[in-house]
Design a protein around this motif. Sequence first.
Motif, PDB file in Angstrom:
ATOM      1  N   PHE A   1       0.956  -1.358   0.016  1.00  0.00           N
ATOM      2  CA  PHE A   1       0.204   0.086   0.078  1.00  0.00           C
ATOM      3  C   PHE A   1       0.847   1.205  -0.006  1.00  0.00           C
ATOM      4  O   PHE A   1       1.900   1.293   0.898  1.00  0.00           O
ATOM      5  CB  PHE A   1      -1.055  -0.020   1.362  1.00  0.00           C
ATOM      6  N   ASN A   2       0.591   2.083  -0.854  1.00  0.00           N
ATOM      7  CA  ASN A   2       1.166   3.486  -0.910  1.00  0.00           C
ATOM      8  C   ASN A   2       0.345   4.549  -0.523  1.00  0.00           C
ATOM      9  O   ASN A   2      -0.737   4.461  -1.065  1.00  0.00           O
ATOM     10  CB  ASN A   2       1.800   3.640  -2.279  1.00  0.00           C
ATOM     11  N   TRP A   3       0.934   5.525   0.327  1.00  0.00           N
ATOM     12  CA  TRP A   3       0.160   6.635   0.555  1.00  0.00           C
ATOM     13  C   TRP A   3       0.733   7.772  -0.122  1.00  0.00           C
ATOM     14  O   TRP A   3       2.142   8.198  -0.077  1.00  0.00           O
ATOM     15  CB  TRP A   3       0.294   6.823   2.005  1.00  0.00           C
ATOM     16  N   ASP A   4      -0.178   8.493  -0.968  1.00  0.00           N
ATOM     17  CA  ASP A   4       0.388   9.656  -1.917  1.00  0.00           C
ATOM     18  C   ASP A   4      -0.029  10.865  -1.381  1.00  0.00           C
ATOM     19  O   ASP A   4      -1.148  11.244  -1.351  1.00  0.00           O
ATOM     20  CB  ASP A   4      -0.260   9.368  -3.220  1.00  0.00           C
ATOM     21  N   THR A   5       0.929  11.688  -0.618  1.00  0.00           N
ATOM     22  CA  THR A   5       0.783  13.015  -0.300  1.00  0.00           C
ATOM     23  C   THR A   5       0.960  14.296  -1.079  1.00  0.00           C
ATOM     24  O   THR A   5       2.102  14.293  -1.327  1.00  0.00           O
ATOM     25  CB  THR A   5       1.300  12.902   1.236  1.00  0.00           C
ATOM     26  N   ARG A   6       0.139  15.032  -1.381  1.00  0.00           N
ATOM     27  CA  ARG A   6       0.392  16.010  -2.447  1.00  0.00           C
ATOM     28  C   ARG A   6       1.355  17.127  -1.667  1.00  0.00           C
ATOM     29  O   ARG A   6       1.057  17.430  -0.409  1.00  0.00           O
ATOM     30  CB  ARG A   6      -0.931  16.829  -2.730  1.00  0.00           C
ATOM     31  N   LEU A   7       2.115  17.709  -2.177  1.00  0.00           N
ATOM     32  CA  LEU A   7       3.028  18.655  -1.945  1.00  0.00           C
ATOM     33  C   LEU A   7       2.888  20.031  -2.573  1.00  0.00           C
ATOM     34  O   LEU A   7       2.745  19.800  -3.997  1.00  0.00           O
ATOM     35  CB  LEU A   7       4.392  18.481  -2.121  1.00  0.00           C
TER      36      LEU A   7
END
Length: 381
Positions: free
Chosen positions: A215-221
């Motif tokens: 599982f990958n968590w993708d956090t916007r910058l």
Amino acid sequence: MQRAFRSFFLLTTLTLVGGLHTAGASSRAAIQDTIVVRLPNQATLTLTVRDAAQLRQMKNYHLDSLTSRLAGYIAQAESAAKKSTTDQVTLQFYPDKDQPGKNLPEQIRITTRKKTANANRVDVLLNKSFGVTVTTDADGSKSYNAGEGKSKEQRQAQRDSTRMKRIEGTRTTSNFIFDLGLNALVNQKQYFTPAGQPEAVDLRTEGSRYVNLGFNWDTRLGGKRSPVSLVAGPEFAFNNYMLSGNDKWVSANGRTDVVRETDGRQFKKTKLATSSVNLPLMLQLKLRDAHYKPTFILSAGGFAGYRIKSHTKLKYTSEGTTYKDKDDGGYNMENFLYGLQGTVGYGGLELFAKYNMNNLFKANAGPDTQVLSFGLRLSGN
């Protein structure tokens, strides 16, 4: 004014009905019939119908009184939109239930959006057959557009708006990933077997598979529409290193070597398998098209992990019987793993590559080599 409008509308309707009967029946299914009424206040009312029969039904709605009724409904909808905390408000009215027997529409649904710098748009739906769009310009002038349901462009615009709101409203998303690929040994240096003979490890390509789940968590910058994000999440990797020819993996005297079989057995499989848990950390660039769908994806970064388990497996046939020998052990392999990894993709296709900077085996305890894994990635992007 109401009677004049009704007379004008009915006269226009009768004129168009006569014209409809002279049109070809084959073209009627492909071309819709239209009435355009220009009002004194510079508003335009456009009615689009499928055929003459549907047009005749319009006289049952008493449009002169319906116009006044719509004005009150629209005023309520605009007032509700100003007080609402959301971008749009939908109200439903039931004129036929309020005043039965007067041939009023069964349902009127009005969707209005908050006023912007240029215009305030109101969508009105009568019964589910006739749709009306009312647009108020900055100077207060209103324009009306009535048609049967939403056009293809309107439906696409609604999907785009929903997709954009989901992107802007969610800073962190999670995706299930599945990697399927192959392993290769790189930077391999010559080493010597216990007998003093130089030996190189030759892997069977199709049998040296790599599988990765996680599982990958993708956090916007950055801002709401920034294409850059930080990706991290746990992954579980399974590596197979299958030897070609009739060689086998042997662990003895604190060493792991590749040894040629001398007992006459012919191996069908001779593999060393490992499993590990890894934590990647990557920067990702994700570009989108005009409809906010992902197009080009590029990510790069590193990972750290730990080897959980390893074993060897031999498969061979002797005197008509097939044997599978499995032996668990450490095989003098490195426990702590680290390296570089990245992905590149376009649309629904994404490729990955993973380079282990650590040696596969401990120093002076096995072949001096590193691992490169590559293949196809499936994810929920």
